[in-house]
Design an enzyme around this catalytic site. Structure first.
Site, PDB file in Angstrom:
ATOM      1  N   HIS A  37       4.677 -10.035  10.548  1.00 17.66           N
ATOM      2  CA  HIS A  37       5.535  -9.827   9.370  1.00 17.66           C
ATOM      3  C   HIS A  37       6.997  -9.973   9.795  1.00 17.66           C
ATOM      4  O   HIS A  37       7.415  -9.427  10.829  1.00 17.66           O
ATOM      5  CB  HIS A  37       5.364  -8.417   8.804  1.00 17.66           C
ATOM      6  N   HIS A  43      -6.198  -9.252  13.637  1.00 16.18           N
ATOM      7  CA  HIS A  43      -6.275  -8.017  12.848  1.00 16.18           C
ATOM      8  C   HIS A  43      -7.053  -8.283  11.563  1.00 16.18           C
ATOM      9  O   HIS A  43      -6.830  -9.290  10.892  1.00 16.18           O
ATOM     10  CB  HIS A  43      -4.841  -7.566  12.543  1.00 16.18           C
ATOM     11  N   TYR A  57       9.774  -0.084   8.622  1.00 12.12           N
ATOM     12  CA  TYR A  57       8.392  -0.527   8.854  1.00 12.12           C
ATOM     13  C   TYR A  57       7.716   0.403   9.859  1.00 12.12           C
ATOM     14  O   TYR A  57       6.586   0.869   9.644  1.00 12.12           O
ATOM     15  CB  TYR A  57       8.464  -1.962   9.374  1.00 12.12           C
ATOM     16  N   HIS A  81       0.800  -1.232   0.000  1.00 12.55           N
ATOM     17  CA  HIS A  81       0.000   0.000   0.000  1.00 12.55           C
ATOM     18  C   HIS A  81       0.838   1.289   0.000  1.00 12.55           C
ATOM     19  O   HIS A  81       0.709   2.153   0.864  1.00 12.55           O
ATOM     20  CB  HIS A  81      -1.144   0.015   1.023  1.00 12.55           C
ATOM     21  N   ASP A  92       0.736  -6.807  13.790  1.00 10.50           N
ATOM     22  CA  ASP A  92       1.583  -5.865  13.036  1.00 10.50           C
ATOM     23  C   ASP A  92       2.729  -5.259  13.859  1.00 10.50           C
ATOM     24  O   ASP A  92       3.786  -4.933  13.294  1.00 10.50           O
ATOM     25  CB  ASP A  92       0.720  -4.715  12.497  1.00 10.50           C
ATOM     26  N   HIS A 137      -2.621  -1.847  14.335  1.00 11.93           N
ATOM     27  CA  HIS A 137      -2.549  -0.826  13.336  1.00 11.93           C
ATOM     28  C   HIS A 137      -3.908  -0.226  12.939  1.00 11.93           C
ATOM     29  O   HIS A 137      -3.997   0.902  12.468  1.00 11.93           O
ATOM     30  CB  HIS A 137      -1.871  -1.518  12.133  1.00 11.93           C
ATOM     31  N   GLU A 159      -7.068  -6.509   8.677  1.00 13.08           N
ATOM     32  CA  GLU A 159      -6.498  -6.136   7.370  1.00 13.08           C
ATOM     33  C   GLU A 159      -6.268  -7.406   6.540  1.00 13.08           C
ATOM     34  O   GLU A 159      -5.815  -8.428   7.062  1.00 13.08           O
ATOM     35  CB  GLU A 159      -5.199  -5.330   7.545  1.00 13.08           C
ATOM     36  N   ASP A 170      -4.172  -8.670   4.628  1.00 14.20           N
ATOM     37  CA  ASP A 170      -2.916  -9.436   4.569  1.00 14.20           C
ATOM     38  C   ASP A 170      -2.895 -10.513   5.658  1.00 14.20           C
ATOM     39  O   ASP A 170      -2.092 -11.445   5.592  1.00 14.20           O
ATOM     40  CB  ASP A 170      -1.675  -8.536   4.659  1.00 14.20           C
TER      41      ASP A 170
END
Ligand code: FEO
Length: 391
Positions: free
Chosen positions: A220, A76, A189, A22, A161, A142, A78, A80
């Site tokens: 991640h 989370h 990051y 993104h 995250d 996040h 999101e 991903d």
């Protein structure tokens, strides 16, 4: 799959080739980490981005029949991390999906109102047998839905995250990779994703105060097995906005005049013994510059005037930085113009909105800066360096 502790497995996926996350340029790819916990009850924590579903399932099936998985924890929403949830639940049909209250709403919005999901309001923790999963909401680390899972018996924090890095490697642990690369990617990051959320991170630190942590397994990058304190301390510094004695100069140039001023500033700053990094925006991505802005005390922005306003690459950078709101910075503007000017005024307005303390400059030059103009820029560089050193 990799066993990260007895009976706890990394079953995620490595995205070697992603180069734009993104808008953030991920030079070293990333991973989507999912963790399988084998106990009397079996839990999967998070899934992976949708195209990597099969990679995750192959790893899970090496350990357990998906039908025997009792819980799917979504830390989370999101995509991903949640992107494989619906496909997974079709196979792991006995698994109960658990998320934060906001997560429940978000997951239903993404994947359909009929998605069954238990809120952590109703189940703030669950026992798997010999281990407990404790859920702590950490809104805005996040997204509003973000939460962490903590396993006290293992002193294991699974924070999604937070503490991540966009780093695709064949290794899974912090002690197996180059430390300079690891910390560079953790910093990049933080700067590109977490920086504007520092207040939420600070609140999250308070919620997690007192927890014994000997491993941090983010969503991640690699797992902090040997040095969880290294990343915890780095986050403390970044959240507080601790700066180093250095400056970042970021600019673009049309016919070389703004670049001449940028280089005169470098000369002045370095002559006072302060480190500086110079970035021209037509060859450097905003997300790389921001990684250096995070720990710099000063940000100097140079733009030629184009059509009475900012040069487009500089406008893009300022928009990006404004959203990320770097903490405790001083800044100044320089540039060049042909007739009406306008870039300096626009850049100063943007720096103010970004919360950067503006140092008044007089470095906007008509057509070509003279030797005298460049001397003025060099002197201004010295002034900035002295301000940096004096603090
Ligand atoms: Fe890695 Fe906010 O998702």
């Amino acid at each position: 799959m990799i066993e990260i502790k007895d009976g706890i497995y990394w079953v995620g996926a490595v995205d070697w080739n992603i180069r734009n996350f993104h808008g953030y340029i991920t030079h070293r790819g990333t991973t989507y980490n999912a963790y399988l916990i084998m106990d009397e009850k079996v839990a999967l924590i998070d899934t992976v981005k949708a195209p990597f579903y099969s990679e995750m399932m192959q790893r899970i099936e090496e350990i357990v029949n998906p039908e025997d998985i009792d819980y799917l924890i979504s830390n989370h929403t999101e995509p991903d991390h949640s992107g494989s949830i619906t496909k997974f639940l079709k196979v792991a049909e006995n698994a109960e999906l658990i998320a934060s209250e906001m997560g429940k709403r978000g997951l239903k919005s993404y994947y359909g109102e009929d998605l069954g999901c238990t809120s952590i309001k109703d189940k703030p923790s669950i026992s798997l047998g010999s281990r407990t999963l404790q859920f702590v909401a950490v809104p805005m680390v996040h997204w509003p839905d973000s939460m962490v899972t903590y396993i006290p018996e293992e002193k294991l924090l699974i924070p999604n995250d937070a503490f991540g890095q966009h780093l695709a490697t064949s290794e899974r642990f912090d002690d197996e990779v180059d430390q300079a690369i690891l910390m560079h990617e953790a910093k990049t990051y933080y700067a590109n994703i977490v920086m504007p959320l520092w207040m939420s991170v600070s609140r999250a630190f308070k919620s997690l105060e007192g927890l014994e942590i000997d491993m941090i397994a983010p969503s991640h990058g690699v797992i902090w097995r040997s040095r969880p304190n290294m990343i915890l301390e780095a986050y403390q510094r970044w959240v507080e906005g601790v700066s180093k004695s250095r400056a970042v100069i970021v600019y673009d140039t049309m016919w070389g005049s703004t670049e001449m001023v940028a280089k005169a500033l470098v000369k002045g700053i370095t002559r006072e013994g302060v480190k500086v990094q110079l970035y021209r925006l037509n060859v450097t991505h905003n997300s790389d510059v921001i990684a250096d802005v995070l720990e710099a005390r000063a940000v100097l922005v140079g733009s030629p005037t184009l059509n009475n306003g900012l040069f487009p690459t500089v406008a893009s950078f300022l928009t990006y930085m404004k959203g990320l709101r770097p903490k405790n910075k001083i800044g100044a503007v320089f540039g060049s113009y042909g007739w009406g000017g306008g870039a300096k005024r626009a850049a100063e307005a943007e720096l103010k909105i970004a919360g950067i303390e503006l140092v008044e400059s007089n470095l906007d030059f008509n057509y070509r800066p003279t030797e005298e103009d460049l001397k003025r820029a060099e002197d201004f560089g010295r002034e900035i360096a002295k301000k940096i050193i004096s603090e």
